[in-house]
Design a protein around this motif. Structure first.
Motif, PDB file in Angstrom:
ATOM      1  N   GLU A  40      29.048  69.506  39.933  1.00  0.00           N
ATOM      2  CA  GLU A  40      29.595  69.689  41.275  1.00  0.00           C
ATOM      3  C   GLU A  40      29.031  68.739  42.320  1.00  0.00           C
ATOM      4  O   GLU A  40      29.579  68.638  43.406  1.00  0.00           O
ATOM      5  CB  GLU A  40      29.373  71.136  41.735  1.00  0.00           C
ATOM      6  CG  GLU A  40      30.060  72.158  40.866  1.00  0.00           C
ATOM      7  CD  GLU A  40      31.582  72.022  40.866  1.00  0.00           C
ATOM      8  OE1 GLU A  40      32.152  71.554  41.873  1.00  0.00           O
ATOM      9  OE2 GLU A  40      32.195  72.375  39.848  1.00  0.00           O
ATOM     10  N   SER A  41      27.962  68.052  42.030  1.00  0.00           N
ATOM     11  CA  SER A  41      27.356  67.140  42.994  1.00  0.00           C
ATOM     12  C   SER A  41      27.259  65.731  42.403  1.00  0.00           C
ATOM     13  O   SER A  41      27.875  64.800  42.913  1.00  0.00           O
ATOM     14  CB  SER A  41      25.968  67.658  43.389  1.00  0.00           C
ATOM     15  OG  SER A  41      25.301  66.762  44.228  1.00  0.00           O
ATOM     16  N   TRP A  44      30.561  63.908  41.669  1.00  0.00           N
ATOM     17  CA  TRP A  44      31.291  63.367  42.818  1.00  0.00           C
ATOM     18  C   TRP A  44      30.615  62.126  43.384  1.00  0.00           C
ATOM     19  O   TRP A  44      31.272  61.241  43.916  1.00  0.00           O
ATOM     20  CB  TRP A  44      31.493  64.450  43.874  1.00  0.00           C
ATOM     21  CG  TRP A  44      32.519  65.433  43.424  1.00  0.00           C
ATOM     22  CD1 TRP A  44      32.299  66.694  42.952  1.00  0.00           C
ATOM     23  CD2 TRP A  44      33.928  65.214  43.345  1.00  0.00           C
ATOM     24  NE1 TRP A  44      33.493  67.272  42.588  1.00  0.00           N
ATOM     25  CE2 TRP A  44      34.509  66.390  42.835  1.00  0.00           C
ATOM     26  CE3 TRP A  44      34.758  64.151  43.672  1.00  0.00           C
ATOM     27  CZ2 TRP A  44      35.867  66.529  42.625  1.00  0.00           C
ATOM     28  CZ3 TRP A  44      36.123  64.287  43.470  1.00  0.00           C
ATOM     29  CH2 TRP A  44      36.668  65.454  42.953  1.00  0.00           C
ATOM     30  N   MET A  83      40.583  64.347  47.493  1.00  0.00           N
ATOM     31  CA  MET A  83      39.904  65.292  46.596  1.00  0.00           C
ATOM     32  C   MET A  83      38.436  65.449  46.979  1.00  0.00           C
ATOM     33  O   MET A  83      37.910  66.562  46.989  1.00  0.00           O
ATOM     34  CB  MET A  83      40.015  64.832  45.143  1.00  0.00           C
ATOM     35  CG  MET A  83      41.392  65.011  44.550  1.00  0.00           C
ATOM     36  SD  MET A  83      41.465  64.698  42.761  1.00  0.00           S
ATOM     37  CE  MET A  83      40.919  63.017  42.625  1.00  0.00           C
ATOM     38  N   HIS A  87      36.649  68.834  48.225  1.00  0.00           N
ATOM     39  CA  HIS A  87      35.451  69.346  47.557  1.00  0.00           C
ATOM     40  C   HIS A  87      34.341  69.579  48.567  1.00  0.00           C
ATOM     41  O   HIS A  87      33.566  70.519  48.445  1.00  0.00           O
ATOM     42  CB  HIS A  87      34.990  68.360  46.483  1.00  0.00           C
ATOM     43  CG  HIS A  87      33.688  68.711  45.863  1.00  0.00           C
ATOM     44  ND1 HIS A  87      32.491  68.286  46.396  1.00  0.00           N
ATOM     45  CD2 HIS A  87      33.372  69.471  44.795  1.00  0.00           C
ATOM     46  CE1 HIS A  87      31.501  68.762  45.666  1.00  0.00           C
ATOM     47  NE2 HIS A  87      32.011  69.476  44.683  1.00  0.00           N
TER      48      HIS A  87
END
Length: 183
Positions: A40-41, A44, A83, A87
């Motif tokens: 999740e980090s 990205w 996106m 997020h």
């Protein structure tokens, strides 16, 4: 399946395997936290680096005509930006995203320390998730700030990647040699 966690759960059920079986509940919690961090980090941050900051180097990874690359850039970067904003990470500046990435990589390096794998002497599910992200940095981003962080600032992460590559993909160099030779 749209999520690596779901894929791992499916494989565990289908193959009767549980790489996390020897872990305590506390270790499983730490494992999940690192897995979610890289999914999740860190992920990205890699998207930002690859598709926004270094788009021009994509032709080194994909064999696409320049016309396709141009079209993908004009449409793709806008979609990726949307996106990333959805997020949440896209609401940060480039410098802030780089800071987040450096903190993620430092956390992994600090927790790994001198251990062979994140949770100890044998690989667990978290190693699959972390290796997936780190291997992209090690083998597809030479010259980037991410590559420097992993190979210079935190060399234990490079050793970790090589350890996993050598253990699970002894034919890695043969498989990637064809792609390098074809370029």
């Amino acid at each position: 399946m749209g999520d690596s966690g779901l894929i791992i759960e499916f494989l565990n059920r289908e193959k009767g395997v549980d790489l996390n079986q020897p872990l305590s509940d506390a270790d499983k919690a730490v494992s999940r936290a690192f897995t979610k961090m890289v999914e999740e980090s860190t992920y990205w941050g890699l998207v930002q680096s690859r598709y926004m900051d270094n788009y021009g180097k994509l032709h080194d990874l994909f064999e696409l005509p320049w016309t396709v690359m141009f079209l993908v850039r004009s449409v793709g970067q806008r979609e990726i930006r949307q996106m990333m904003r959805g997020h949440g990470i896209g609401r940060h500046s480039k410098e802030e995203i780089e800071g987040i990435m450096e903190k993620d990589l430092k956390a992994i390096s600090s927790f790994l320390g001198a251990k062979p794998y994140l949770m100890g002497d044998e690989p667990t599910e978290v190693d699959a998730a972390v290796f997936g992200q780190l291997s992209e940095i090690v083998w597809t981003t030479p010259g980037s700030y991410l590559h420097r962080i992993v190979t210079v600032n935190y060399p234990n992460l490079l050793a970790y990647c090589n350890r996993i590559k050598d253990r699970f993909w002894p034919d890695w160099d043969q498989l990637t040699k064809k792609a390098k030779k074809d370029k």
